[in-house]
Design an enzyme around this catalytic site. Structure first.
Site: not given
Ligand code: UD1
Length: 360
Positions: A204
């Site tokens: 991821h």
């Molecule tokens: C975040 C953390 C990362 C951790 C990971 C674990 C930061 C900078 N990154 O990354 O360190 O390893 O979580 O999972 O804080 N999304 C959904 N549903 C959700 C959450 C996210 O669809 O419940 C999708 C969205 O498109 C979003 C993308 O995932 O834009 C990224 O989510 P985000 O929270 O920005 O970062 P992660 O890649 O999940």
């Protein structure tokens, strides 16, 4: 003492759970704030349930956005909550955007901050998490480290020794507590996913999954490996949203599934022949479980998983990956001793140190 915990993303939940439980036993008043950085049921709710964490007292519902948008939204929504609760100390966990955002708000309002999982460094400032770690540690008043490399990093960065407490790994507290329950689930899971020998994959990190030039060759080599060793790939929303079509066409040995719950994933890690990942926490869990781990990154903020554990950095060297899988298949999985203080008692140590700090 009034303690407020801030969690937001999936890897926070298994770290906060044992600390919340240990502090509850000490009889201090506690408030749990969920920023909503992760909001899908499979990324959040199922973890609260499986880890037996009480429902959050406050939900900030920030959702997704750019780093600036997400961090800013957490800050502006957290500030009034902090002012309303007036805790003596705020506990933040790990290295996600919710961690640094909450720490910044506390520091501006003069509220004490304790950082759980302090001191880890990848020395790679292109990783958003590394920036979050550096800043949070500079702001924290108490820094709880999982391993002695963390202490060394903090001292080198000028953090006073009196603020640093080597307590061990709280995520391993959770693993030790829930492993028997996870094991009970395994037979059913094995049948449902038609498993015999298998490998487990998670990817991821933006550096791996955001660009076609990186992700597609990775998917190709995984498909190829899956012809010898079936691979289970529970896909993070970030990865599935971007590559839905490509994942559908991946090789037949690569089972692309939805994100799994904590217990299911733990059971699969325990019994996998090999785990291929870019996660931080999974490097630690596989080290504890004795499962070979091949990390698709050039660096790790958890070097102890290499020196004391089963982890190997692969980067994007596909020959090294193939070799690593072959070696894992021949591995007799002699159990190594887990790193010092990864013993299920880290959260107890944190609770004791916090109680002691109020008495002083
Ligand atoms: C975040 C953390 C990362 C951790 C990971 C674990 C930061 C900078 N990154 O990354 O360190 O390893 O979580 O999972 O804080 N999304 C959904 N549903 C959700 C959450 C996210 O669809 O419940 C999708 C969205 O498109 C979003 C993308 O995932 O834009 C990224 O989510 P985000 O929270 O920005 O970062 P992660 O890649 O999940």
């Amino acid at each position: 003492m009034k303690v407020l915990h801030v969690v937001g993303a999936r890897p926070n939940f298994m770290k906060a759970a044992p600390v919340y439980r240990a502090i509850a036993r000490s009889g201090h008043e506690q408030t749990l704030v969920h920023t909503g950085q992760h909001y899908d049921a499979l990324m959040s709710d199922v973890f609260f349930e499986a880890l037996e964490i009480p429902a959050p007292d406050e939900s900030l519902n920030v959702g997704s956005g750019s780093h600036a948008q997400q961090t800013a939204a957490i800050m502006s929504r957290f500030e009034p909550v902090l002012l309303a609760h007036r805790p003596d100390i705020v506990l933040v966990y790990g290295d996600v955007n919710s961690t640094v955002a909450a720490a910044l708000v506390c520091s501006k309002l003069g509220v004490r901050i304790a950082h759980v999982e302090a001191g880890l460094r990848s020395f790679d400032r292109t990783m958003p998490e590394e920036i979050n770690r550096l800043l949070t540690d500079q702001l924290a008043d108490m820094l709880f480290t999982p391993s002695s490399d963390g202490d060394e990093n903090l001292v080198r960065e000028g953090i006073a020794k009196e603020k640093i407490f080597l307590v061990g790994n709280v995520m391993i507290d959770t693993l030790i507590r829930f492993l028997p329950k996870a094991e009970q689930l395994f037979p059913e899971l094995k049948e449902k996913l038609s498993l015999s020998g298998y490998g487990l994959v998670t990817l991821h990190r933006p550096s791996n999954v955001d660009d076609a030039a990186t992700f597609l060759p990775m998917l190709k080599v995984l498909s190829e490996i899956s012809l010898q060793l079936p691979l289970i790939f529970p896909v993070h929303p970030r990865t599935s949203q971007r590559w839905a079509a490509e994942l559908k066409q991946a090789g037949s040995g690569l089972s692309v599934i939805e994100p799994l719950g904590y217990l299911e994933f733990l059971a699969l890690q325990k019994h996998a022949r090999v785990v291929i990942t870019d996660s931080g926490g999974i490097q630690e869990e596989t080290t504890y479980l004795g499962t070979p781990c091949l990390t698709l990154r050039e660096n790790t903020e958890r070097p102890i998983t290499i020196t004391h554990g089963t982890n190997q950095l692969i980067g994007r060297d596909w020959e090294k990956l193939r070799k690593g899988v072959r070696a894992a298949l021949n591995d007799d999985r002699a159990r190594k001793t887990p790193p010092p203080l990864w013993d299920g008692m880290a959260a107890e140590r944190i609770a004791a140190i916090l109680s002691q700090s109020v008495r002083q």
